[in-house]
Design an enzyme around this catalytic site. Structure first.
Site, PDB file in Angstrom:
ATOM      1  N   SER A 141      -7.840   3.816   6.716  1.00 37.42           N
ATOM      2  CA  SER A 141      -8.396   4.781   6.495  1.00 37.42           C
ATOM      3  C   SER A 141      -9.157   4.541   5.429  1.00 37.42           C
ATOM      4  O   SER A 141      -8.874   4.061   4.252  1.00 37.42           O
ATOM      5  CB  SER A 141      -7.668   6.392   6.254  1.00 37.42           C
ATOM      6  OG  SER A 141      -8.405   7.167   6.064  1.00 37.42           O
ATOM      7  N   TYR A 154      -0.646  10.916   2.577  1.00 36.97           N
ATOM      8  CA  TYR A 154      -1.089  10.422   3.494  1.00 36.97           C
ATOM      9  C   TYR A 154      -2.162   9.489   3.088  1.00 36.97           C
ATOM     10  O   TYR A 154      -2.161   8.089   3.399  1.00 36.97           O
ATOM     11  CB  TYR A 154      -2.123  11.246   4.765  1.00 36.97           C
ATOM     12  CG  TYR A 154      -2.942  10.520   5.515  1.00 36.97           C
ATOM     13  CD1 TYR A 154      -2.331   9.825   6.812  1.00 36.97           C
ATOM     14  CD2 TYR A 154      -4.095  10.371   5.373  1.00 36.97           C
ATOM     15  CE1 TYR A 154      -3.259   9.144   7.557  1.00 36.97           C
ATOM     16  CE2 TYR A 154      -5.060   9.720   6.267  1.00 36.97           C
ATOM     17  CZ  TYR A 154      -4.622   9.087   7.394  1.00 36.97           C
ATOM     18  OH  TYR A 154      -5.463   8.304   8.174  1.00 36.97           O
TER      19      TYR A 154
END
Length: 266
Positions: A141, A154
């Site tokens: 990401s 995360y």
């Protein structure tokens, strides 16, 4: 003679993983699909076999569990399947201030986002290097490039995936095996629902990428042997800016983007 190329994809039943599954099927790769829901996997397998004429093997496993990626590898071995392409896509997050979030869920997320990637990459990469053939796509990401207040664990897991992939890719640079890192930004998947993050400003008010476009970017980059693919011009610009701005400022900007939209109304 049936086609013997096989791709294994985790998180195959939704979002970017689902779109990648379609692309590999179109390219006539046989598939090993890994997700938690057996019924969902079986329906996908039936549809893919019918539409693309490829072989589809399904493995229902909960990758939150530490033993599950080892079991996935063993099942593939037991079936006598050699994996030509590994796609590590399954991942989840949790939204909220770190002092208030559930640590047990965060440990599950670390296992899914980090542990499963490490185990599956190690197991299948050894075989690929021995054959001197193979490709791995690790879905990270743009969050892995910057601190992420209100989604701290995360972002940290994706920073691990990014650093890990770049390091191992360097180790195997003299082989015909490659690792490609795919870094999407905010994408229109059920990730934010699972993370209870739908009310975050950057999610609710910002634009979301089409998972099919993100998958296409990743697939093409993988096939071209690229080291890293940042999907989307806006995300490329965001990552570039984050590398010249102090981390404290990046963190503050991310915090503002991820604040709940109803914060001022409470």
């Amino acid at each position: 003679m049936s086609n013997q190329k096989y791709t294994l994809i985790t998180g195959a039943t939704s979002g970017i993983g689902l779109e990648l599954t379609k692309l590999f099927a179109q390219d006539k790769y046989n598939l090993v699909l890994v997700a938690r829901g057996q019924d969902e996997l079986e329906k996908m397998a039936t549809d893919l076999k019918s539409q693309y004429g490829v072989e589809v093997t399904t493995i229902a496993k909960d990758l939150f569990k530490r033993e599950s990626p080892f079991e996935v590898y063993q099942e593939v071995k037991d079936k006598g399947i050699a994996i030509n392409v590994l796609v590590n896509d399954a991942g989840q997050g949790q939204y909220g201030a770190f002092t208030e979030t559930d640590v047990n869920r965060e440990l599950d997320i670390i296992q899914l986002n980090v542990g499963a990637y490490v185990v599956l990459t190690k197991c299948f990469l050894k075989e690929m290097v021995a054959r001197n053939e193979g490709k791995i796509l690790n879905v990270s990401s743009i969050g892995g490039e910057m601190p992420g207040p209100l989604q701290s664990v995360y972002h940290a897991t994706k920073a691990f995936v990014t650093s890990f992939s770049e390091a191992v890719n360097n180790e195997i640079k003299d082989t015909q095996v490659s690792i490609t890192l795919l870094e999407p930004g905010v994408t229109n998947t059920d990730f934010f629902h699972k993370a209870s993050q739908e009310e975050a400003k950057g999610v609710k008010e910002g634009s979301k990428a089409d998972p099919a476009e993100v998958a296409k970017d990743g697939f093409e980059g993988l096939m071209a042997g690229k080291d890293k693919v940042i999907s989307g011009f806006k995300n490329k610009a965001m990552v570039a800016a984050s590398q010249v701005v102090p981390d404290s400022m990046v963190a503050e900007n991310m915090h503002k983007m991820m604040e709940p939209t109803n914060k001022n109304e409470e």
